[in-house]
Scaffold this motif. Structure first.
Motif, short mmCIF file in Angstrom:
data_model
loop_
_atom_site.label_atom_id
_atom_site.label_comp_id
_atom_site.label_asym_id
_atom_site.label_seq_id
_atom_site.Cartn_x
_atom_site.Cartn_y
_atom_site.Cartn_z
N ALA A 11 -12.80 -11.99 22.55
CA ALA A 11 -11.34 -12.05 22.56
C ALA A 11 -10.74 -10.73 22.10
O ALA A 11 -9.75 -10.24 22.68
CB ALA A 11 -10.86 -13.19 21.66
N ALA A 12 -11.33 -10.11 21.08
CA ALA A 12 -10.83 -8.83 20.60
C ALA A 12 -11.08 -7.73 21.63
O ALA A 12 -10.26 -6.82 21.81
CB ALA A 12 -11.48 -8.48 19.27
N VAL A 13 -12.22 -7.78 22.30
CA VAL A 13 -12.52 -6.79 23.34
C VAL A 13 -11.55 -6.95 24.51
O VAL A 13 -11.07 -5.95 25.07
CB VAL A 13 -13.98 -6.92 23.81
CG1 VAL A 13 -14.27 -5.91 24.92
CG2 VAL A 13 -14.94 -6.69 22.64
N ASP A 14 -11.25 -8.20 24.88
CA ASP A 14 -10.27 -8.44 25.94
C ASP A 14 -8.93 -7.79 25.59
O ASP A 14 -8.30 -7.14 26.43
CB ASP A 14 -10.05 -9.95 26.14
CG ASP A 14 -11.25 -10.65 26.74
OD1 ASP A 14 -12.12 -9.96 27.32
OD2 ASP A 14 -11.33 -11.89 26.62
N GLN A 15 -8.50 -7.96 24.35
CA GLN A 15 -7.23 -7.40 23.93
C GLN A 15 -7.28 -5.88 23.98
O GLN A 15 -6.32 -5.22 24.40
CB GLN A 15 -6.87 -7.86 22.51
CG GLN A 15 -5.55 -7.29 22.03
CD GLN A 15 -5.22 -7.74 20.62
OE1 GLN A 15 -5.27 -8.92 20.31
NE2 GLN A 15 -4.91 -6.79 19.75
N ALA A 16 -8.39 -5.30 23.53
CA ALA A 16 -8.52 -3.84 23.56
C ALA A 16 -8.49 -3.32 24.99
O ALA A 16 -7.85 -2.30 25.27
CB ALA A 16 -9.83 -3.44 22.88
N PRO A 35 -1.04 -13.68 21.67
CA PRO A 35 -1.78 -13.52 20.42
C PRO A 35 -2.37 -12.11 20.31
O PRO A 35 -2.88 -11.54 21.27
CB PRO A 35 -2.88 -14.57 20.54
CG PRO A 35 -2.28 -15.63 21.42
CD PRO A 35 -1.45 -14.89 22.42
N VAL A 36 -2.26 -11.54 19.12
CA VAL A 36 -2.68 -10.16 18.85
C VAL A 36 -3.77 -10.19 17.78
O VAL A 36 -3.56 -10.73 16.68
CB VAL A 36 -1.48 -9.32 18.35
CG1 VAL A 36 -1.95 -7.93 17.91
CG2 VAL A 36 -0.42 -9.20 19.44
N VAL A 37 -4.91 -9.61 18.09
CA VAL A 37 -6.03 -9.57 17.16
C VAL A 37 -5.96 -8.28 16.35
O VAL A 37 -5.84 -7.18 16.91
CB VAL A 37 -7.38 -9.65 17.89
CG1 VAL A 37 -8.54 -9.61 16.89
CG2 VAL A 37 -7.45 -10.91 18.74
N SER A 38 -6.03 -8.38 15.03
CA SER A 38 -6.12 -7.21 14.15
C SER A 38 -7.21 -7.49 13.12
O SER A 38 -7.82 -8.57 13.11
CB SER A 38 -4.79 -6.94 13.45
OG SER A 38 -4.61 -7.78 12.31
N ARG A 39 -7.42 -6.56 12.22
CA ARG A 39 -8.44 -6.76 11.20
C ARG A 39 -8.05 -7.85 10.20
O ARG A 39 -8.89 -8.33 9.43
CB ARG A 39 -8.73 -5.46 10.45
CG ARG A 39 -7.58 -4.90 9.64
CD ARG A 39 -7.94 -3.52 9.12
NE ARG A 39 -6.89 -2.90 8.36
CZ ARG A 39 -6.74 -3.03 7.05
NH1 ARG A 39 -7.57 -3.79 6.37
NH2 ARG A 39 -5.77 -2.40 6.42
N PHE A 40 -6.78 -8.28 10.22
CA PHE A 40 -6.34 -9.33 9.32
C PHE A 40 -6.54 -10.73 9.92
O PHE A 40 -6.55 -11.72 9.21
CB PHE A 40 -4.86 -9.16 8.98
CG PHE A 40 -4.58 -7.94 8.14
CD1 PHE A 40 -4.82 -7.94 6.78
CD2 PHE A 40 -4.10 -6.79 8.73
CE1 PHE A 40 -4.57 -6.82 6.02
CE2 PHE A 40 -3.84 -5.66 7.98
CZ PHE A 40 -4.08 -5.67 6.61
N GLY A 41 -6.67 -10.81 11.24
CA GLY A 41 -6.80 -12.09 11.91
C GLY A 41 -6.11 -12.03 13.26
O GLY A 41 -6.08 -11.00 13.92
#
Length: 489
Positions: free
Chosen positions: A150-155, A426-432
């Protein structure tokens, strides 16, 4: 609770695989050209260990290297098959990895107009960067840091947005440049992993005292203005030119960009023209790219506006992405941040991933919250009070007024592409994982206290750079490194 972090935009990932067709994203601060995060330049790595020697823990990898091998030996005979250049702990660095990274770095340096060092020095630098990355990725794995799909998709989506194309088109262009989608995504995953590791390992080391802030302000005021430390805010209209456009199509698109420039020069509101005519994501926020240091803008933009007065219009200018019309909205000299800035007022819902909630599940849950709010079945603030894991939950997720650079890069990037009232994906960051609603924007004249807060942030940035260099050298020093055959490139 505000979500604060030093600014390291996800746009840095856009440079990771940059080619002639994909080189228009906003540039990060930090070392140019190698797609490495802040501080990962030549001064962030330990000197190369002589070939045939090792460093760090006792040998745990395969057998000895030839005693006379040299990484920079120009007389080494060409190798027909791929082979091991070096061992980092138990993991090999292959000549193919060195070649790919060297070609990528050389291409990016050529695009930026930067000369390369002598060939043997350049190749050794590339090998050292690979050694650093592998050592750091191994540390991330050992400490349980993982980046899910999911984080890779966002990147990947972020890189596409930075380059003004859809994800499918970006993949097509990468494939045409010989870069498989799987490799690109794994590179993104590695870079995200390194960012999370560095955030965790370096952030906690840095504290800035009031005395250090005072000293930073004195230093800035006591030295001549440095043109490289200029912060600028640009308005941007982009008219995308497809890669295979005919001369007739290009002329039509150039005429469209010229009409946009003529309208704003005639006095029309830039934001209105951007909303109507721009193909860029920031068209919904008045075309503003935001106040940031000039080294985080494409050099083409910086050169175009360097002699313009505030309020000046430039363009159309051409890049591989298309035609650009620029407005110099604000220019601050010296890095302390004075004058007027565009503030944002946002609220958010934060879900923290963990054993009971994966990032993918958090994204799905937040997408459902967004659907419920947009359909009128729920209120954003009520959902934030009930479900958000952030300290702002008690205030309905309200984050108050924020200056540029106050949030983590992923959060900032989402806000930049939103209009008041919008709800983000939805936005993925290092906080969640965040669901963000932009409430409103305003132009705001900084008070002395706010200028001091920005000076504190700038002083912290400087200390973070220094702490990262130290950490990277320590990580490199702990690694067992054995050089094998000299690389061929």
């Amino acid at each position: 609770m505000k979500i604060r972090a030093h600014v390291l935009p996800l746009a840095c990932l856009a440079t990771l695989m940059a080619s002639g067709a994909l080189a228009q994203g906003l540039r990060p601060s930090g070392s140019p050209g190698l797609g490495l995060p802040r501080g990962a330049g030549a001064d962030a790595i330990a000197p190369a260990t002589p070939a045939g020697s090792s460093s760090g823990s006792p040998r745990g990898a395969a057998g000895a290297s030839p005693s006379g091998a040299s990484l920079s030996s120009p007389s080494a005979s060409p190798q027909q098959a791929d082979y091991i250049v070096a061992i980092v702990n138990s993991e090999p660095i292959l000549n193919s990895e060195v070649r790919i990274r060297a070609e990528r770095a050389a291409q990016q340096a050529a695009q930026a107009g930067n000369p390369l060092p002598p060939r043997n020095v350049f190749v050794r630098q590339v090998v050292e960067r690979l050694i650093n990355e592998k050592a750091q990725l191994q540390q991330a794995k050992d400490t349980g840091i993982k980046v899910d799909d999911a984080a890779v998709d966002q990147a990947e989506q972020s890189v596409a947005r930075q380059n003004g194309v859809e994800v499918a088109e970006m993949r097509r262009r990468l494939a045409a440049d010989g870069i498989p989608q799987a490799r690109f995504r794994e590179d993104l995953r590695s870079q995200l992993t390194l960012l999370r590791l560095r955030d965790r390992e370096v952030e906690g080391r840095v504290k800035v005292s009031d005395l250090e802030v005072d000293q930073y302000i004195r230093d800035q005021r006591g030295k001549p203005a440095d043109p490289t430390s200029v912060d600028i805010n640009l308005g941007h209209v982009l008219v995308i030119v497809p890669e295979n456009a005919t001369p007739s199509e290009i002329a039509t698109l150039q005429a469209k960009a010229q009409r946009a420039a003529d309208r704003v020069r005639a006095g029309e509101d830039f934001g209105k023209v951007a909303a109507e005519m721009s193909d860029a994501a920031e068209r919904t926020s008045g075309g503003q790219l935001g106040l940031r240091s000039s080294d985080r803008y494409p050099q083409l933009f910086v050169d175009a506006v360097k002699n313009e007065a505030v309020g000046g219009i430039v363009g159309p200018i051409r890049s591989p992405a298309g035609f650009h019309v620029l407005k110099l909205i604000e220019r601050n000299q010296g890095g302390i941040g004075t004058g007027v800035v565009t503030q944002t007022h946002a609220r958010h819902i934060l879900l923290r991933a963990g054993p009971q909630l994966t990032e993918a599940a958090a994204i799905a849950r937040l997408q459902d919250y967004k659907r419920r709010v947009q359909s009128g079945q729920a209120d954003f603030q009520s959902l934030a009070r009930e479900y958000s894991s952030d300290g702002s939950a008690k205030d309905g997720g309200d984050l108050g007024w924020a200056n540029p650079g106050q949030f983590v890069p992923e959060f900032e990037e989402a806000l930049d592409g939103m209009a008041p009232g919008d709800i983000s994906q939805p936005v993925v960051s290092r906080f969640g994982v965040h669901l963000i609603q932009l409430v409103e924007r305003r132009q705001h004249t900084l008070t002395q206290r706010e200028q001091r807060d920005l000076a504190r942030s700038a002083a912290r940035e400087k200390k973070l750079d220094e702490a990262f260099v130290t950490w990277a050298q320590e990580t490199r020093g702990r690694a067992y490194v054995e050089f094998r055959e000299p690389p061929q490139w």
